[in-house]
Design a protein around this motif. Sequence first.
Motif, PDB file in Angstrom:
ATOM      1  N   UNK A 229     -48.104  89.270 -72.528  1.00 32.68           N
ATOM      2  CA  UNK A 229     -47.601  88.241 -71.624  1.00 32.68           C
ATOM      3  C   UNK A 229     -48.707  87.692 -70.730  1.00 32.68           C
ATOM      4  N   UNK A 230     -49.530  88.579 -70.203  1.00 32.01           N
ATOM      5  CA  UNK A 230     -50.626  88.134 -69.352  1.00 32.01           C
ATOM      6  C   UNK A 230     -51.610  87.246 -70.086  1.00 32.01           C
ATOM      7  N   UNK A 231     -51.983  87.640 -71.296  1.00 29.44           N
ATOM      8  CA  UNK A 231     -52.924  86.822 -72.074  1.00 29.44           C
ATOM      9  C   UNK A 231     -52.296  85.491 -72.473  1.00 29.44           C
ATOM     10  N   UNK A 232     -51.005  85.514 -72.802  1.00 32.53           N
ATOM     11  CA  UNK A 232     -50.302  84.267 -73.128  1.00 32.53           C
ATOM     12  C   UNK A 232     -50.307  83.313 -71.941  1.00 32.53           C
ATOM     13  N   UNK A 233     -50.052  83.850 -70.758  1.00 30.70           N
ATOM     14  CA  UNK A 233     -50.017  83.005 -69.557  1.00 30.70           C
ATOM     15  C   UNK A 233     -51.393  82.432 -69.250  1.00 30.70           C
ATOM     16  N   UNK A 234     -52.419  83.284 -69.267  1.00 28.89           N
ATOM     17  CA  UNK A 234     -53.771  82.823 -68.952  1.00 28.89           C
ATOM     18  C   UNK A 234     -54.295  81.834 -69.994  1.00 28.89           C
ATOM     19  N   UNK A 235     -53.851  81.961 -71.237  1.00 32.25           N
ATOM     20  CA  UNK A 235     -54.350  81.088 -72.302  1.00 32.25           C
ATOM     21  C   UNK A 235     -53.700  79.708 -72.266  1.00 32.25           C
ATOM     22  N   UNK A 236     -52.376  79.668 -72.081  1.00 37.74           N
ATOM     23  CA  UNK A 236     -51.658  78.409 -72.240  1.00 37.74           C
ATOM     24  C   UNK A 236     -51.325  77.705 -70.931  1.00 37.74           C
ATOM     25  N   UNK A 237     -51.233  78.447 -69.825  1.00 37.08           N
ATOM     26  CA  UNK A 237     -50.805  77.825 -68.574  1.00 37.08           C
ATOM     27  C   UNK A 237     -51.723  76.689 -68.121  1.00 37.08           C
ATOM     28  N   UNK A 238     -53.061  76.837 -68.175  1.00 42.42           N
ATOM     29  CA  UNK A 238     -53.905  75.696 -67.763  1.00 42.42           C
ATOM     30  C   UNK A 238     -53.667  74.440 -68.593  1.00 42.42           C
ATOM     31  N   UNK A 239     -53.481  74.613 -69.910  1.00 40.19           N
ATOM     32  CA  UNK A 239     -53.246  73.454 -70.774  1.00 40.19           C
ATOM     33  C   UNK A 239     -51.942  72.747 -70.418  1.00 40.19           C
ATOM     34  N   UNK A 264     -58.295  74.382 -76.437  1.00 43.41           N
ATOM     35  CA  UNK A 264     -59.087  75.399 -77.122  1.00 43.41           C
ATOM     36  C   UNK A 264     -58.805  76.777 -76.522  1.00 43.41           C
ATOM     37  N   UNK A 265     -58.632  76.837 -75.213  1.00 43.47           N
ATOM     38  CA  UNK A 265     -58.284  78.098 -74.563  1.00 43.47           C
ATOM     39  C   UNK A 265     -56.917  78.595 -75.024  1.00 43.47           C
ATOM     40  N   UNK A 266     -55.975  77.678 -75.204  1.00 45.26           N
ATOM     41  CA  UNK A 266     -54.663  78.070 -75.706  1.00 45.26           C
ATOM     42  C   UNK A 266     -54.726  78.597 -77.122  1.00 45.26           C
ATOM     43  N   UNK A 267     -55.547  77.971 -77.953  1.00 49.17           N
ATOM     44  CA  UNK A 267     -55.697  78.460 -79.325  1.00 49.17           C
ATOM     45  C   UNK A 267     -56.281  79.870 -79.347  1.00 49.17           C
ATOM     46  N   UNK A 268     -57.098  80.188 -78.350  1.00 46.20           N
ATOM     47  CA  UNK A 268     -57.668  81.529 -78.292  1.00 46.20           C
ATOM     48  C   UNK A 268     -56.611  82.612 -78.186  1.00 46.20           C
ATOM     49  N   UNK A 269     -55.402  82.271 -77.750  1.00 46.01           N
ATOM     50  CA  UNK A 269     -54.328  83.253 -77.683  1.00 46.01           C
ATOM     51  C   UNK A 269     -53.956  83.766 -79.067  1.00 46.01           C
ATOM     52  N   UNK A 270     -54.083  82.918 -80.086  1.00 42.08           N
ATOM     53  CA  UNK A 270     -53.788  83.336 -81.462  1.00 42.08           C
ATOM     54  C   UNK A 270     -54.824  84.320 -81.983  1.00 42.08           C
ATOM     55  N   UNK A 271     -55.990  84.360 -81.369  1.00 44.40           N
ATOM     56  CA  UNK A 271     -57.000  85.363 -81.707  1.00 44.40           C
ATOM     57  C   UNK A 271     -56.810  86.631 -80.885  1.00 44.40           C
ATOM     58  N   UNK A 272     -56.377  86.475 -79.642  1.00 48.18           N
ATOM     59  CA  UNK A 272     -56.185  87.646 -78.783  1.00 48.18           C
ATOM     60  C   UNK A 272     -54.998  88.496 -79.229  1.00 48.18           C
TER      61      UNK A 272
END
Length: 300
Positions: A229-239, A264-272
């Motif tokens: 949840x934390x990584x999802x929030x940090x990845x997509x919230x700015x976008x 690009x930061x949001x896409x990084x969630x699919x790697x995390x």
Amino acid sequence: ATSAFGLILAVLASLIITANALVAVALLRLIQKSSCNGLYFVLNLAVADSMVGFTVVGLVMDEFSPPFYPTQTFCVLRMAFVTSSSAASILSLTLVAFDRHLAIRQPFHYFRLMTGLRVGVRLVGLWLLAAIIGFLPVLAPSLQQTSTSTIDKCSFFGVFQPRYMLTVFCIGFFPALFLFIYLYCDMLKIAAMHVQHIREVEHAGLAGSCPPSRATNDMKAMRTVAVLTGCFTLSWLPFFIASIVQTMCLECFPYKVIENYLWLLGLGNSLLNPLLYSYWQKDVRLQLSQLAASVKRRVL
């Protein structure tokens, strides 16, 4: 700058596809040895994230190929696939959180409630909802941009209306985020109750009849959901925040920054997701190590 951005996209797409493919293979091996149907939700998450990687490959080809000025229909379909894959990934995270919440709240009825049929129905509903979210502009052309200028590269703000972007945020991101927070808080409360119960039993001198393994499993499940949840929030919230500002005030935020960096930061969630899940889950790590050892034996 275009070549550098295309190179970053290419590396990111390769890592996303490779990491999720490895985790998917490990989960398939684990599913064959286990009777837990909840693992299919995690497998579905790996599949959805892999699709995100494959959709990025198409954008990488655009960055390195000569300008071909795609049509409006081509761009709408391409960005619809990108949106559907990202929506499937976010919805899969929601199902994983819901599954862990159910396992903690009703541990004795979990395997009876989480049958193969119910898992299949949830997964089919997930992909139908993701397809509706992504292809809504195709079904409703009024949500597409009607600009007559020539398109040199497919982009969200180039083909979608601002009200469609707001609709995606309202029915996709924010409900998922609020659900994550609710499930995590409820799991935290349940885990605290279990720990308190174990301490009361130990204080009464009955610790031998009530081992603390249950509380340990609860804390592990809660920790996994909290990290995801934390990584999802940090990845997509700015976008999403920047996109909302962009839809309300076209001159307030440069849309290229949103599409080239925040997205690009949001896409990084699919790697995390696969990296975090394989790191926190001991069974997945074990399957990956066994898979690596098997490949090493065959190579040598």
